[in-house]
Structures are given as C-alpha cells and as structure tokens.
Design a protein around this motif. Structure first.
Motif, PDB file in Angstrom:
ATOM      1  N   LEU A  54      78.522  41.694  25.310  1.00  0.00           N
ATOM      2  CA  LEU A  54      79.844  40.594  24.912  1.00  0.00           C
ATOM      3  C   LEU A  54      80.093  39.579  26.089  1.00  0.00           C
ATOM      4  O   LEU A  54      80.107  38.564  25.957  1.00  0.00           O
ATOM      5  N   ARG A  55      79.954  40.853  26.972  1.00  0.00           N
ATOM      6  CA  ARG A  55      80.261  39.633  28.254  1.00  0.00           C
ATOM      7  C   ARG A  55      79.494  38.088  28.549  1.00  0.00           C
ATOM      8  O   ARG A  55      79.971  37.653  29.310  1.00  0.00           O
TER       9      ARG A  55
ATOM     10  N   LEU B 131      79.906  31.308  24.463  1.00  0.00           N
ATOM     11  CA  LEU B 131      79.670  31.707  22.989  1.00  0.00           C
ATOM     12  C   LEU B 131      80.544  31.999  22.579  1.00  0.00           C
ATOM     13  O   LEU B 131      81.452  31.965  21.284  1.00  0.00           O
ATOM     14  N   LEU B 132      81.501  32.986  23.322  1.00  0.00           N
ATOM     15  CA  LEU B 132      82.503  34.290  22.505  1.00  0.00           C
ATOM     16  C   LEU B 132      84.017  33.781  23.945  1.00  0.00           C
ATOM     17  O   LEU B 132      83.404  33.737  25.154  1.00  0.00           O
TER      18      LEU B 132
ATOM     19  N   VAL C 263      80.279  37.132  16.851  1.00  0.00           N
ATOM     20  CA  VAL C 263      79.420  37.963  17.393  1.00  0.00           C
ATOM     21  C   VAL C 263      78.321  38.259  15.986  1.00  0.00           C
ATOM     22  O   VAL C 263      77.015  38.066  17.106  1.00  0.00           O
ATOM     23  N   THR C 264      78.553  38.436  15.129  1.00  0.00           N
ATOM     24  CA  THR C 264      77.381  38.840  14.154  1.00  0.00           C
ATOM     25  C   THR C 264      76.675  37.200  13.969  1.00  0.00           C
ATOM     26  O   THR C 264      75.295  37.117  14.313  1.00  0.00           O
ATOM     27  N   ARG C 265      76.975  36.006  13.795  1.00  0.00           N
ATOM     28  CA  ARG C 265      76.362  34.933  14.193  1.00  0.00           C
ATOM     29  C   ARG C 265      76.014  34.962  14.937  1.00  0.00           C
ATOM     30  O   ARG C 265      74.284  33.897  15.922  1.00  0.00           O
TER      31      ARG C 265
ATOM     32  N   MET D 110      71.323  25.862  22.497  1.00  0.00           N
ATOM     33  CA  MET D 110      71.428  25.908  21.115  1.00  0.00           C
ATOM     34  C   MET D 110      72.622  26.040  20.503  1.00  0.00           C
ATOM     35  O   MET D 110      73.553  24.881  19.976  1.00  0.00           O
ATOM     36  N   ILE D 111      72.985  27.583  20.815  1.00  0.00           N
ATOM     37  CA  ILE D 111      73.702  27.906  19.884  1.00  0.00           C
ATOM     38  C   ILE D 111      75.199  27.320  20.618  1.00  0.00           C
ATOM     39  O   ILE D 111      76.394  27.304  19.169  1.00  0.00           O
ATOM     40  N   ARG D 112      75.392  27.133  21.867  1.00  0.00           N
ATOM     41  CA  ARG D 112      76.517  26.724  21.744  1.00  0.00           C
ATOM     42  C   ARG D 112      76.774  25.328  21.905  1.00  0.00           C
ATOM     43  O   ARG D 112      77.688  24.921  21.343  1.00  0.00           O
TER      44      ARG D 112
END
Length: 124
Positions: free
Chosen positions: A17-18, A25-26, A46-48, A61-63
């Motif tokens: 998570l950190r 992303l978070l 977070v699930t995504r 890519m996710i970002r």
C-alpha cells in the motif's frame, strides 16, 4: 481508516500500500500526526490496482488509466483528454501484450506437437 485496516480489508500488505502511494496510485489523506487516512473508496481502488497488476500492466500504465476507470468494464475518458503520451503508452502496452500472446501461442503449439509426437492419441 488507517493503513492496517485497509490492508486487512483488501488482503494487500501495508508495504505494498505504501508502494502504491509512492507510485502515485493511491492517495491517502494525512492526519496532523502524519498517519495515513483512507476513505471507503480506497478499498475499491486497491482492488482495482491489484487486478490491473495481476493482469500484467505496469504501474506506469495503471497510473495513466486509473483516473478514468469507474469499474471493471467502465472507462470514462473523453477523446480530447487522451494526450499523445498516454496514447503512445497505450499502444506500446497493446504491442507488449500482443507479443506475449504470440509467444504463449507458439509455446502452446510446440508443447502440443511434442506431446503428440511422444504420446500418440490412444483413440486413433
């Protein structure tokens, strides 16, 4: 909720998570004492992220696409908001995925051929 609660609810270790936060992303809030505070939507986020990482996408890519994802099959991206850089990133990812698919298909076909050669079909 604090990071430990988010970890328990998502099954994602606090260390990851950190890392998601480091990768932009978070985005937790910070209390006066510096503790991270997550809203209820963080569980879904977070699930995504986990699903996208598990599918082989990079954090880069996710970002790029995370802000436009509303659900598993919902993308909210106006055509005029797609930058040339993001478009190039998407095309590169599509090419990378296709190359992997091609490689996997070749390996599958080779394994089938090998198995057929060493173990002929008993029904024939």
């Amino acid at each position: 909720m604090k990071i430990g609660e988010l970890s328990r609810r998502t099954g994602v270790p606090t260390r990851l998570l950190r890392y998601y936060e480091e990768q932009d992303l978070l985005h937790p809030e910070r209390a006066d004492n510096g503790y991270r505070s997550y809203g209820e939507s963080a569980v879904q986020c977070v699930t995504r992220i986990r699903g996208l990482l598990d599918s082989g996408l990079t954090t880069e890519m996710i970002r790029a696409i995370l802000p436009f994802l509303a659900g598993p099959d919902e993308i909210h991206l106006a055509p005029d908001s797609l930058t040339p850089q993001t478009a190039a990133l998407l095309r590169g990812e599509i090419d990378r995925i296709q190359a992997r698919i091609d490689c996997l298909a070749r390996n599958r076909d080779r394994l089938r051929a090998y198995l057929a050669a060493v173990q002929p079909d008993p029904g024939a």
